[in-house]
Structure formats: structure tokens, C-alpha cells
Enzyme design. Structure first.
Site, mmCIF file in Angstrom:
data_model
loop_
_atom_site.group_PDB
_atom_site.id
_atom_site.type_symbol
_atom_site.label_atom_id
_atom_site.label_comp_id
_atom_site.label_asym_id
_atom_site.label_seq_id
_atom_site.Cartn_x
_atom_site.Cartn_y
_atom_site.Cartn_z
ATOM 1 N N PRO A 2 0.821 -1.204 0.000
ATOM 2 C CA PRO A 2 0.000 0.000 0.000
ATOM 3 C C PRO A 2 0.862 1.264 0.000
ATOM 4 O O PRO A 2 1.841 1.352 0.735
ATOM 5 C CB PRO A 2 -0.813 -0.120 1.296
ATOM 6 C CG PRO A 2 -0.028 -1.045 2.168
ATOM 7 C CD PRO A 2 0.656 -1.994 1.228
ATOM 8 N N GLU A 3 0.483 2.202 -0.846
ATOM 9 C CA GLU A 3 1.174 3.478 -0.914
ATOM 10 C C GLU A 3 0.274 4.550 -0.298
ATOM 11 O O GLU A 3 -0.761 4.239 0.288
ATOM 12 C CB GLU A 3 1.543 3.789 -2.365
ATOM 13 C CG GLU A 3 2.425 2.701 -2.997
ATOM 14 C CD GLU A 3 2.776 2.980 -4.454
ATOM 15 O OE1 GLU A 3 2.919 4.172 -4.812
ATOM 16 O OE2 GLU A 3 2.906 2.018 -5.231
#
Length: 273
Positions: A2-3
Site C-alpha cells: 500500500p502506498e
């Protein structure tokens, strides 16, 4: 992994579930998850506290508790599930609340990490948050970025992944930001002009904002929790598009390795010189 947009989505989802919930029990099934104290002390400190707020810095979740802060990095596949009843060997941390519901941290790869600090600590002056650079949203233009990279011999893609320079950008959004800026991921930092940096920060804000609006990207390597999937993967211009026509010039998108990371770009639209 996840960014920034995915972590922002997780933050907003969890705020709807756990705010004002009082912790009555803590079970840690994977001690290495907690980095800065033993699990017995961790449990003792958190029992009786309430989740008052959830913030984010880069890819980190910051849980504001009544007497301290829990800082979480989900790494590759970490997820939080609220009111979760399928406890298995990947359920590494379980908070039980006074309403008898729970919050479970689930991580197949076991890469996620957490630290806890008492409320008298300035969490932005200690690890891990003290090492982070600014987010694109904190910048009005490219001046900060230009000053950081103007002597760098590293390629732009590697620079964008360096969390000490810009916080929150990972592999997907680095490729998309480079394309939106018409900058080659191979272009060396010391060849970027202030104009290039202004455009890059501008496009970073646009790309990340749109991704946040769409709930991030749900791709093979990352799915969010609570049954929520992002939609930004439908808007990707180059990431994962090897061999497909560039949406601008229709030449094929290529995939190369930059500092060991798979990198998608259009050599025609994103010239190195």
C-alpha cells in the site's frame, strides 16, 4: 505494498470503526511485530486506552490514543479487520474493545511493524517518522524537491521511492507520476531543472489526489481490508501496461528494471535527454 492513497483509504475506513473505542484486551501473537518494547509491556500500556484519532504520514498510520501513539507500517500485505471472527495463524495482533468487537491486524508475510510511544513524546522527532521527507501535498512547488536532488546521480525512479526525500510514493505511483510529468524514470536527479521539479510535484498531487478519490489501487500484490477495493487501477496509464500502446503516442509501453524495481514507461514520451 500500500502506498499513500491506499493508506489514506485505510485510515478513513478505520476512523469509521474504531474511534472512541476503549481497549480492554490486547493479544500479540507475533512478538517481532512490536519493534520498540516487549509484548507484555505493549499490552499493559494499551489496555484501558481509547482510540481518539487516526492520522497518516507517508505510508504510516498514526493511531492517537488517550495516553500515547501507535505507529504502524503495513509493509507488503498488512491489513486491519474490524469485528473479525476468522482468527488464524496470520492474525498477529488482536485488540478487543469494551463493545466486545475487535480490531485484528492480519499479515501473511509478517513484514508489518509497529511502535508505541507515550503521549509526552514528539513522534515526529523520533523513528520512524523522523526519517521521512515531506509529502507532495505539503509542498507548494518543486523547490524543496529540487534542493534535495540537484546533486544526485541516482535515477528519478529511485529518488521517488526514497521515503527520506518524498514520503508516500511507491512503485505504482512513481511510474504514474513520471509519465504524467513526461520525465524518464532513468533521468538523473542532477539533470532535473527547477521547472521539471515544479511539474513533477504538480503531477504528483494530481495523481495521488485522484487515487485517493478512487480509494487507491487494488492490484495483484495488494488488496485492502474490510471488503473495500480501490478503483484507481482502472486509471493507470503505464504501470502494468507492458507492450500496450502508450495513451499519448501509441508506441508500446516498456518494462525495465531501475535499481531493482520493475518500471513501466514510454521511451517516446519520456525521453531521458
Amino acid at each position: 505494498m500500500p502506498e499513500l492513497p491506499e493508506v489514506e483509504t485505510i485510515k478513513e475506513t478505520l476512523k469509521q470503526c474504531v474511534l472512541n473505542q476503549k481497549i480492554v484486551d490486547v493479544q500479540v501473537h507475533y512478538p517481532k511485530l512490536i519493534q520498540n518494547m516487549d509484548v507484555q509491556l505493549f499490552a499493559k500500556k494499551l489496555i484501558g486506552q481509547t482510540f481518539n484519532e487516526i492520522m497518516r504520514k507517508g505510508k504510516y498510520l498514526i493511531f492517537h490514543l488517550s495516553d500515547g501513539f501507535l505507529i504502524v507500517h503495513l509493509r507488503m500485505e498488512g491489513k486491519f479487520y474490524y469485528d473479525y471472527h476468522h482468527i488464524d495463524r496470520h492474525s498477529h495482533l488482536i485488540f478487543t474493545f469494551d463493545n466486545q468487537k475487535n480490531l485484528v491486524y492480519h499479515d501473511v508475510r509478517k513484514f508489518g511493524r509497529m511502535v508505541y510511544y507515550d503521549k509526552n513524546v514528539d513522534i515526529y522527532q523520533v523513528l520512524p517518522l523522523s526519517q521521512l521527507g515531506k509529502e507532495p501535498f505539503e509542498l507548494k512547488d518543486g523547490t524543496y524537491f529540487y534542493q534535495k536532488i540537484k546533486k544526485s546521480q541516482k535515477p528519478l525512479k529511485q529518488i521517488l521511492l526514497d521515503q527520506t526525500i518524498l514520503a508516500g510514493i511507491g512503485n505504482i505511483y512513481a511510474d504514474e507520476i513520471c509519465f504524467a510529468s513526461r520525465l524518464s524514470p532513468l533521468k538523473k536527479g542532477n539533470t532535473l531543472t527547477l521547472k521539471d521539479c515544479n511539474e513533477l510535484i504538480k503531477q504528483a498531487k494530481i495523481v495521488l489526489s485522484k487515487a485517493i478519490q478512487l480509494g487507491g489501487s487494488t492490484i495483484k500484490s495488494y488488496h485492502s481490508a474490510q471488503g473495500i477495493d480501490g478503483l484507481f487501477q482502472n486509471e493507470l496509464m503505464v504501470y502494468g501496461k507492458k507492450g500496450k500502446p502508450c495513451p499519448i503516442c501509441h508506441q508500446p509501453i516498456v518494462k525495465i528494471k531501475v535499481s531493482g524495481r520493475g518500471t513501466h514507461y514510454c521511451p517516446n514520451c519520456q525521453k531521458e535527454d
